[in-house]
Design an enzyme around this catalytic site. Structure first.
Site, PDB file in Angstrom:
ATOM      1  CG  ASP A 250      -2.284  -0.237   1.009  1.00  0.00           C
ATOM      2  OD1 ASP A 250      -2.583  -0.788  -0.054  1.00  0.00           O
ATOM      3  OD2 ASP A 250      -3.112   0.110   1.868  1.00  0.00           O
ATOM      4  CE  LYS A 272      -6.979   0.830  -1.306  1.00  0.00           C
ATOM      5  NZ  LYS A 272      -7.972   0.372  -0.349  1.00  0.00           N
ATOM      6  CG  MET A 385      -8.609   8.279   5.286  1.00  0.00           C
ATOM      7  SD  MET A 385      -9.435   6.911   4.476  1.00  0.00           S
ATOM      8  CE  MET A 385     -10.161   6.058   5.857  1.00  0.00           C
TER       9      MET A 385
HETATM   10  N1  SAH Z   1      -5.323   0.934   8.265  1.00  0.00           N
HETATM   11  C1  SAH Z   1      -4.771   2.215   8.626  1.00  0.00           C
HETATM   12  C2  SAH Z   1      -5.656   3.356   8.206  1.00  0.00           C
HETATM   13  C3  SAH Z   1      -5.788   3.499   6.723  1.00  0.00           C
HETATM   14  S1  SAH Z   1      -6.761   4.869   6.262  1.00  0.00           S
HETATM   15  C4  SAH Z   1      -4.517   2.253  10.129  1.00  0.00           C
HETATM   16  O1  SAH Z   1      -4.941   1.367  10.846  1.00  0.00           O
HETATM   17  O2  SAH Z   1      -3.858   3.165  10.575  1.00  0.00           O
HETATM   18  C5  SAH Z   1      -5.533   6.116   5.997  1.00  0.00           C
HETATM   19  C6  SAH Z   1      -5.560   7.136   7.112  1.00  0.00           C
HETATM   20  O3  SAH Z   1      -4.837   6.668   8.230  1.00  0.00           O
HETATM   21  C7  SAH Z   1      -4.888   8.438   6.758  1.00  0.00           C
HETATM   22  O4  SAH Z   1      -5.726   9.283   6.010  1.00  0.00           O
HETATM   23  C8  SAH Z   1      -4.635   9.012   8.149  1.00  0.00           C
HETATM   24  O5  SAH Z   1      -5.827   9.526   8.704  1.00  0.00           O
HETATM   25  C9  SAH Z   1      -4.287   7.761   8.917  1.00  0.00           C
HETATM   26  N2  SAH Z   1      -2.836   7.560   9.001  1.00  0.00           N
HETATM   27  C10 SAH Z   1      -2.116   6.568   8.474  1.00  0.00           C
HETATM   28  N3  SAH Z   1      -0.810   6.699   8.790  1.00  0.00           N
HETATM   29  C11 SAH Z   1      -0.703   7.822   9.522  1.00  0.00           C
HETATM   30  C12 SAH Z   1       0.373   8.490  10.171  1.00  0.00           C
HETATM   31  N4  SAH Z   1       1.631   8.030  10.096  1.00  0.00           N
HETATM   32  N5  SAH Z   1       0.118   9.618  10.862  1.00  0.00           N
HETATM   33  C13 SAH Z   1      -1.135  10.097  10.964  1.00  0.00           C
HETATM   34  N6  SAH Z   1      -2.201   9.489  10.364  1.00  0.00           N
HETATM   35  C14 SAH Z   1      -1.979   8.370   9.671  1.00  0.00           C
END
Ligand code: SAH
Length: 484
Positions: A250, A272, A385
């Protein structure tokens, strides 16, 4: 990487060592393990150095260094106790294009020696490009205690059966599986215990098993890779990464995490760009099925946790429908990682009894939820998000009766080196994001702050609090918390 690590074949090649004291002796202890032709040139030679000749013959020329000594040399060590002589040797070697190492003189050297863990023929070389040899020693010490003394025997025995296995098992996937079974299982134990007939019996057993098996069935593991910081993946995720044949990766997965994977694993990137791109999701599902049907172990790498806004259900059912086994390895989800990174507990005894995760965007656009339940007392939540839909959240939450001064903490690029933290209040949410230039990925915490937990915010938190609410944008100020 300025220094490129390689293993040089010195069999029957000439190696020149200039010097006869302690420095030369140290190099010789290592060089006498090789099958190179060694020549030492020195006017005076220590007894210990001459003693080495008893176990492993080499030439000692008791005289001054002469440029013609370099003629046949493939490698040169300037290891005398005379810096002037060492420099002369180095200059002459360089002029002839022969790699030279000056002991304690990296500036005059064009190669440096790594720290070595020797389980011949398994050799681990560790280098720090001369910056911190103590770190190399630390790694060496760890590896020395971790690798069994007879580890080299395993590699030697594997080398001896390599051709036999290559001939007996032609399917490459099955062959790799058999190697893994041998090298991680009973065969290895027999070899380490010095029991060759036990090892032979086990080898025959494994070859019989392989002959009776067609291409093995592949598998898919959905792996949560955490928020970005490579140390924040689980041991189990690391094990899966090391054994996977194919990685389906991803966009949010930190490339540094790929260092844990096999270098020859196939990498398929499925970034994505837009949440809910259905065509893209179908394509990902098809890729997982196609690769697993080839017999591959497929690691599907996802940011955070696969089960939190990760479209895991679609992928699992597509893979299961094709009769392929799926496992799930949990990861640290962004909200938890961001909260930990900025020291902000997500529940608080008596104050925050319910903590929710919520998505700010869906395939259909901004989400609609039961807003009144979110603004009830004792609630806090993390928006994923949500950067682009922050204004929508602000409006809906205020309309549902949320206090305008409900605390907001925004963590962008959590746990990464470019992590930023902004704290503000609900009425300023969208303005804070715009003014602070937050583009994400970010988690927006609503209803959590350090003060109500009796804590002070970390120094690096940027407080967004324009002088007067509703003031014109040009008069907005923002400041950084000072440590109180
Ligand atoms: N499965 C992932 C979430 C995927 S959706 C999880 O469990 O974290 C993608 C969203 O995750 C981003 O838009 C943001 O809101 C959050 N996200 C992912 N990595 C991040 C990071 N390092 N710092 C802050 N937000 C993050």
């Amino acid at each position: 990487m300025r220094y490129f690590p390689i293993f040089l074949d010195l069999d029957d090649r000439h190696v020149l060592i200039v010097g006869g004291g302690e420095k030369a002796l140290q190099k010789l202890r290592l060089l006498t393990k090789t099958t190179a032709r060694l020549t030492v040139v020195a006017e005076e030679v220590e007894d210990g150095l001459a003693d080495l000749q008893v176990q492993r013959p080499f030439t000692i020329l008791r005289r001054d260094f002469n440029e013609s000594d370099l003629d046949a040399a493939a490698l040169v060590f300037a290891a005398s106790d005379d810096p002037e002589l060492d420099r002369r040797v180095a200059a002459a070697a360089r002029a002839k294009g022969i790699p030279v190492n000056v002991v304690d003189g990296p500036a005059d050297s064009n190669f440096i020696m790594p720290a070595i863990v020797d389980r011949d023929p398994v050799v681990v070389a560790i280098g720090t490009e001369g910056t911190a040899p103590i770190l190399a020693r630390e790694i060496k010490a760890k590896l020395e205690s971790w690798l069994p003394a007879h580890f080299g025997r395993v590699a030697q025995s594997a080398g001896a059966i390599r051709q036999k296995i290559g001939e007996a098992i032609t399917d490459p996937v099955l062959r790799r599986r058999t190697w893994e079974t041998l090298l991680q299982g009973l065969w290895r134990q027999f070899v380490l215990n010095g029991d060759p007939s036990g090892a032979d019996r086990e080898l025959t057993r494994q070859l019989d098993a392989a002959r009776n098996e067609a291409t093995p069935v592949g598998s898919v593991a959905l792996i949560g890779c955490g928020p970005g910081e490579p140390d924040l993946i689980t041991l189990k995720a690391q094990q899966h990464l090391q054994s996977a044949d194919v990685l389906v990766v991803d966009r949010l997965v930190n490339p540094a995490i790929m260092e844990y994977a096999r270098r020859d694993a196939i990498r398929i990137y499925v970034g994505k760009e837009r949440e809910g791109d259905a065509a893209l999701q179908d394509e990902i599902n098809r890729t997982l099925v196609r690769e697993a049907l080839k017999g591959h172990r497929v690691a599907r790498l996802k940011g955070g946790d696969a089960f939190v806004f990760g479209r895991a259900a679609e992928e699992m059912s597509a893979v299961r429908a094709a009769g392929i086994p799926v496992t799930v390895v949990p990861g640290i989800t962004a909200a938890h990682a961001c909260a930990a990174s900025v020291g902000l507990p997500v529940t608080l005894r008596t104050k925050v009894r319910q903590f929710t995760v919520i998505t700010g965007a869906s395939a259909e656009g901004p989400v609609e939820v039961d807003w009144s339940s979110l603004v009830a007392p004792g609630q806090a939540f993390a928006i994923y998000m949500g950067v682009r839909t922050a204004e929508h959240f602000r409006e809906r939450l205020l309309a549902a009766g949320a206090q305008p001064d409900t605390p907001i903490v925004i963590v962008e690029n959590g746990t990464l080196s470019n992590e930023r933290v902004v704290s503000t209040r609900l009425s300023l949410l969208a303005r804070a994001i715009a003014d602070k230039g937050i583009v994400g990925p970010a988690i927006i915490f609503v209803g959590l702050d350090w003060a109500s937990a009796g804590l002070t915010p970390p120094e690096r938190v940027e407080l967004y609090e324009p002088a007067a609410q509703g003031a014109a944008p040009q008069s907005m100020i923002s400041q950084t918390h000072s440590t109180a």
